[in-house]
Design a protein around this motif. Structure first.
Motif, PDB file in Angstrom:
ATOM      1  N   GLN A   1     -16.774  31.718 -26.532  1.00 38.96           N
ATOM      2  CA  GLN A   1     -16.309  33.014 -27.020  1.00 38.96           C
ATOM      3  C   GLN A   1     -14.798  33.013 -27.223  1.00 38.96           C
ATOM      4  OE1 GLN A   1     -17.993  35.255 -23.758  1.00 38.96           O
ATOM      5  NE2 GLN A   1     -19.575  36.155 -25.063  1.00 38.96           N
ATOM      6  N   LEU A   2     -14.061  32.470 -26.252  1.00 37.88           N
ATOM      7  CA  LEU A   2     -12.607  32.426 -26.374  1.00 37.88           C
ATOM      8  C   LEU A   2     -12.195  31.536 -27.543  1.00 37.88           C
ATOM      9  CD1 LEU A   2      -9.843  33.284 -25.373  1.00 37.88           C
ATOM     10  CD2 LEU A   2      -9.930  31.410 -23.704  1.00 37.88           C
ATOM     11  N   ALA A   3     -12.852  30.393 -27.679  1.00 46.51           N
ATOM     12  CA  ALA A   3     -12.532  29.473 -28.772  1.00 46.51           C
ATOM     13  C   ALA A   3     -12.726  30.149 -30.125  1.00 46.51           C
ATOM     14  CB  ALA A   3     -13.390  28.217 -28.673  1.00 46.51           C
ATOM     15  N   GLU A   4     -13.829  30.864 -30.280  1.00 51.74           N
ATOM     16  CA  GLU A   4     -14.091  31.554 -31.546  1.00 51.74           C
ATOM     17  C   GLU A   4     -13.047  32.627 -31.813  1.00 51.74           C
ATOM     18  OE1 GLU A   4     -18.154  32.906 -31.281  1.00 51.74           O
ATOM     19  OE2 GLU A   4     -18.937  30.852 -31.403  1.00 51.74           O
ATOM     20  N   GLU A   5     -12.668  33.361 -30.781  1.00 51.99           N
ATOM     21  CA  GLU A   5     -11.659  34.422 -30.926  1.00 51.99           C
ATOM     22  C   GLU A   5     -10.297  33.841 -31.327  1.00 51.99           C
ATOM     23  OE1 GLU A   5     -10.131  38.360 -30.721  1.00 51.99           O
ATOM     24  OE2 GLU A   5     -12.229  37.762 -30.466  1.00 51.99           O
ATOM     25  N   VAL A   6      -9.951  32.693 -30.726  1.00 53.18           N
ATOM     26  CA  VAL A   6      -8.657  32.065 -30.991  1.00 53.18           C
ATOM     27  C   VAL A   6      -8.674  31.285 -32.308  1.00 53.18           C
ATOM     28  CG1 VAL A   6      -6.994  30.356 -30.107  1.00 53.18           C
ATOM     29  CG2 VAL A   6      -8.079  31.962 -28.539  1.00 53.18           C
ATOM     30  N   GLY A   7      -9.860  30.796 -32.700  1.00 57.47           N
ATOM     31  CA  GLY A   7      -9.967  30.008 -33.927  1.00 57.47           C
ATOM     32  C   GLY A   7      -9.757  28.527 -33.691  1.00 57.47           C
ATOM     33  N   VAL A   8     -10.127  28.056 -32.496  1.00 54.49           N
ATOM     34  CA  VAL A   8     -10.031  26.638 -32.155  1.00 54.49           C
ATOM     35  C   VAL A   8     -11.382  26.188 -31.600  1.00 54.49           C
ATOM     36  CG1 VAL A   8      -7.541  26.753 -31.697  1.00 54.49           C
ATOM     37  CG2 VAL A   8      -9.148  27.122 -29.816  1.00 54.49           C
ATOM     38  N   THR A   9     -11.481  24.928 -31.223  1.00 55.89           N
ATOM     39  CA  THR A   9     -12.750  24.425 -30.688  1.00 55.89           C
ATOM     40  C   THR A   9     -12.883  24.736 -29.196  1.00 55.89           C
ATOM     41  OG1 THR A   9     -11.870  22.261 -30.071  1.00 55.89           O
ATOM     42  CG2 THR A   9     -12.730  22.507 -32.329  1.00 55.89           C
ATOM     43  N   LYS A  10     -14.123  24.772 -28.761  1.00 56.13           N
ATOM     44  CA  LYS A  10     -14.426  24.955 -27.340  1.00 56.13           C
ATOM     45  C   LYS A  10     -13.809  23.816 -26.534  1.00 56.13           C
ATOM     46  CE  LYS A  10     -18.471  24.785 -24.300  1.00 56.13           C
ATOM     47  NZ  LYS A  10     -19.935  24.669 -24.273  1.00 56.13           N
ATOM     48  N   GLY A  11     -13.858  22.602 -27.075  1.00 55.50           N
ATOM     49  CA  GLY A  11     -13.289  21.432 -26.398  1.00 55.50           C
ATOM     50  C   GLY A  11     -11.795  21.575 -26.169  1.00 55.50           C
TER      51      GLY A  11
ATOM     52  N   ILE B   1      -4.309  32.704 -27.345  1.00 55.41           N
ATOM     53  CA  ILE B   1      -5.214  32.744 -26.187  1.00 55.41           C
ATOM     54  C   ILE B   1      -4.918  33.983 -25.349  1.00 55.41           C
ATOM     55  CG2 ILE B   1      -5.752  31.644 -23.969  1.00 55.41           C
ATOM     56  CD1 ILE B   1      -5.410  28.917 -25.428  1.00 55.41           C
ATOM     57  N   ILE B   2      -3.648  34.196 -25.055  1.00 52.54           N
ATOM     58  CA  ILE B   2      -3.260  35.346 -24.225  1.00 52.54           C
ATOM     59  C   ILE B   2      -3.673  36.648 -24.906  1.00 52.54           C
ATOM     60  CG2 ILE B   2      -1.299  36.601 -23.237  1.00 52.54           C
ATOM     61  CD1 ILE B   2       0.073  33.794 -22.940  1.00 52.54           C
ATOM     62  N   LYS B   3      -3.434  36.735 -26.210  1.00 52.17           N
ATOM     63  CA  LYS B   3      -3.814  37.940 -26.966  1.00 52.17           C
ATOM     64  C   LYS B   3      -5.331  38.125 -26.942  1.00 52.17           C
ATOM     65  CE  LYS B   3      -3.572  40.020 -31.540  1.00 52.17           C
ATOM     66  NZ  LYS B   3      -3.253  39.817 -32.941  1.00 52.17           N
TER      67      LYS B   3
ATOM     68  N   ASN C   1       3.829  39.920 -20.267  1.00 52.29           N
ATOM     69  CA  ASN C   1       4.588  39.997 -19.012  1.00 52.29           C
ATOM     70  C   ASN C   1       3.689  39.775 -17.809  1.00 52.29           C
ATOM     71  OD1 ASN C   1       7.088  40.482 -20.252  1.00 52.29           O
ATOM     72  ND2 ASN C   1       6.621  42.668 -20.412  1.00 52.29           N
ATOM     73  N   ASP C   2       2.491  40.369 -17.837  1.00 55.62           N
ATOM     74  CA  ASP C   2       1.549  40.177 -16.727  1.00 55.62           C
ATOM     75  C   ASP C   2       1.094  38.721 -16.642  1.00 55.62           C
ATOM     76  OD1 ASP C   2       1.698  42.843 -16.062  1.00 55.62           O
ATOM     77  OD2 ASP C   2      -0.145  43.388 -17.139  1.00 55.62           O
ATOM     78  N   PHE C   3       0.874  38.087 -17.809  1.00 52.44           N
ATOM     79  CA  PHE C   3       0.401  36.705 -17.814  1.00 52.44           C
ATOM     80  C   PHE C   3       1.421  35.775 -17.167  1.00 52.44           C
ATOM     81  CE2 PHE C   3      -0.158  32.456 -19.485  1.00 52.44           C
ATOM     82  CZ  PHE C   3      -1.511  32.256 -19.329  1.00 52.44           C
ATOM     83  N   PHE C   4       2.689  35.934 -17.510  1.00 47.94           N
ATOM     84  CA  PHE C   4       3.721  35.023 -17.015  1.00 47.94           C
ATOM     85  C   PHE C   4       4.349  35.468 -15.695  1.00 47.94           C
ATOM     86  CE2 PHE C   4       3.602  33.927 -21.555  1.00 47.94           C
ATOM     87  CZ  PHE C   4       3.399  32.564 -21.436  1.00 47.94           C
ATOM     88  N   ASP C   5       3.971  36.653 -15.202  1.00 46.46           N
ATOM     89  CA  ASP C   5       4.538  37.168 -13.963  1.00 46.46           C
ATOM     90  C   ASP C   5       4.158  36.274 -12.775  1.00 46.46           C
ATOM     91  OD1 ASP C   5       5.952  39.047 -12.394  1.00 46.46           O
ATOM     92  OD2 ASP C   5       4.058  39.983 -11.795  1.00 46.46           O
ATOM     93  N   LYS C   6       5.116  36.003 -11.943  1.00 50.99           N
ATOM     94  CA  LYS C   6       4.944  35.266 -10.682  1.00 50.99           C
ATOM     95  C   LYS C   6       4.556  33.808 -10.852  1.00 50.99           C
ATOM     96  CE  LYS C   6       4.113  39.334  -7.969  1.00 50.99           C
ATOM     97  NZ  LYS C   6       3.175  40.346  -7.700  1.00 50.99           N
ATOM     98  N   LEU C   7       4.887  33.199 -11.999  1.00 47.81           N
ATOM     99  CA  LEU C   7       4.731  31.750 -12.108  1.00 47.81           C
ATOM    100  C   LEU C   7       5.870  31.124 -11.318  1.00 47.81           C
ATOM    101  CD1 LEU C   7       3.796  31.192 -15.863  1.00 47.81           C
ATOM    102  CD2 LEU C   7       2.286  31.157 -13.884  1.00 47.81           C
ATOM    103  N   ASP C   8       5.572  30.136 -10.534  1.00 52.61           N
ATOM    104  CA  ASP C   8       6.564  29.498  -9.665  1.00 52.61           C
ATOM    105  C   ASP C   8       7.293  28.404 -10.435  1.00 52.61           C
ATOM    106  OD1 ASP C   8       8.059  28.452  -7.629  1.00 52.61           O
ATOM    107  OD2 ASP C   8       6.353  27.783  -6.426  1.00 52.61           O
ATOM    108  N   THR C   9       8.576  28.609 -10.664  1.00 51.51           N
ATOM    109  CA  THR C   9       9.363  27.635 -11.416  1.00 51.51           C
ATOM    110  C   THR C   9      10.376  26.910 -10.536  1.00 51.51           C
ATOM    111  OG1 THR C   9      10.960  29.340 -12.033  1.00 51.51           O
ATOM    112  CG2 THR C   9       9.155  28.921 -13.575  1.00 51.51           C
ATOM    113  N   THR C  10      10.290  27.078  -9.231  1.00 52.59           N
ATOM    114  CA  THR C  10      11.232  26.416  -8.333  1.00 52.59           C
ATOM    115  C   THR C  10      10.776  24.993  -8.044  1.00 52.59           C
ATOM    116  OG1 THR C  10      10.093  27.221  -6.362  1.00 52.59           O
ATOM    117  CG2 THR C  10      11.879  28.593  -7.237  1.00 52.59           C
ATOM    118  N   GLU C  11      11.727  24.116  -7.823  1.00 51.58           N
ATOM    119  CA  GLU C  11      11.429  22.736  -7.451  1.00 51.58           C
ATOM    120  C   GLU C  11      11.276  22.656  -5.938  1.00 51.58           C
ATOM    121  OE1 GLU C  11      11.020  19.752  -9.127  1.00 51.58           O
ATOM    122  OE2 GLU C  11      10.850  21.020 -10.893  1.00 51.58           O
ATOM    123  N   PRO C  12      10.238  22.012  -5.447  1.00 50.39           N
ATOM    124  CA  PRO C  12      10.074  21.892  -4.001  1.00 50.39           C
ATOM    125  C   PRO C  12      11.091  20.903  -3.424  1.00 50.39           C
ATOM    126  CG  PRO C  12       8.395  20.606  -5.109  1.00 50.39           C
ATOM    127  CD  PRO C  12       9.165  21.342  -6.186  1.00 50.39           C
TER     128      PRO C  12
END
Length: 190
Positions: free
Chosen positions: A26-36, A56-58, A65-76
């Protein structure tokens, strides 16, 4: 969550898709790409273009903003400990009787390294595959056969194997019990 930003984005896509009960197809069809392609993106096997990522996000009806919120970009700066309970099962397309469990994924000198525990059952149905990486395998238990360019390579418990996984390859379990191997993928893409 891993400190690798691309892995976090892949996991976030899968999490949002499953949370909304949307199938890969379903997502692949909505985005216009293959399931693979969607499967490869979710399983961190390929990095989507910005256009595909935004589509994909759309298609998931998620605010950027919600999708990218709280992604951890710090180096351990501490050693990384991965508990067995934190390993993630990876769904692969076109496989029956093959199981992938991601242990960790990280960047080293700008290159993605993916560490996976792989298990394959005796009667697994798996076609020829390729991955955009070099691959190091360590056989934990069992016996298996690789077929690459028509040549057969047999691996048993304790054996190691390194090859260019861009070449079409096929694996087959030769032991009665499933074989298990530690697989380390070294991706060349920046």
């Amino acid at each position: 969550m891993s400190n690798d930003l691309i892995l976090q984005i892949s996991n976030r896509i899968k999490e949002k898709r499953k949370g909304k009960k949307i199938t890969l197809q379903q997502l692949a069809e909505e985005v216009g790409v293959t399931k693979g392609l969607i499967s490869q993106i979710e399983n961190n096997r390929t990095v989507p273009s910005l256009t595909v990522l935004l589509s994909i996000i759309k298609s998931l009806h998620v605010d950027l903003n919600d999708f990218f919120d709280k992604l951890d970009t710090t180096e351990p700066n501490e050693p990384l400990i991965i508990k067995a309970s934190a390993q993630q099962s990876i769904e692969k397309e076109y496989t029956k009787g093959s199981f992938y469990y991601r242990i960790t994924s990280f960047k080293l000198h700008g290159k993605l390294v993916d560490v996976v525990l792989y298990r394959q059952e005796k009667d697994a149905r798996k076609g020829y595959v390729s991955t955009q990486a070099h691959e190091f395998d360590y056989m934990i238990k069992g016996k298996m056969q690789y077929t690459i360019d028509g040549k057969k390579y047999i691996l048993e418990t304790g054996d190691s194997f390194y090859y260019n996984a861009r070449k079409q390859h096929h694996t087959k379990c030769l032991s009665n019990e499933p074989y298990e191997m530690l697989v380390i993928y070294f991706f060349d893409e920046e």
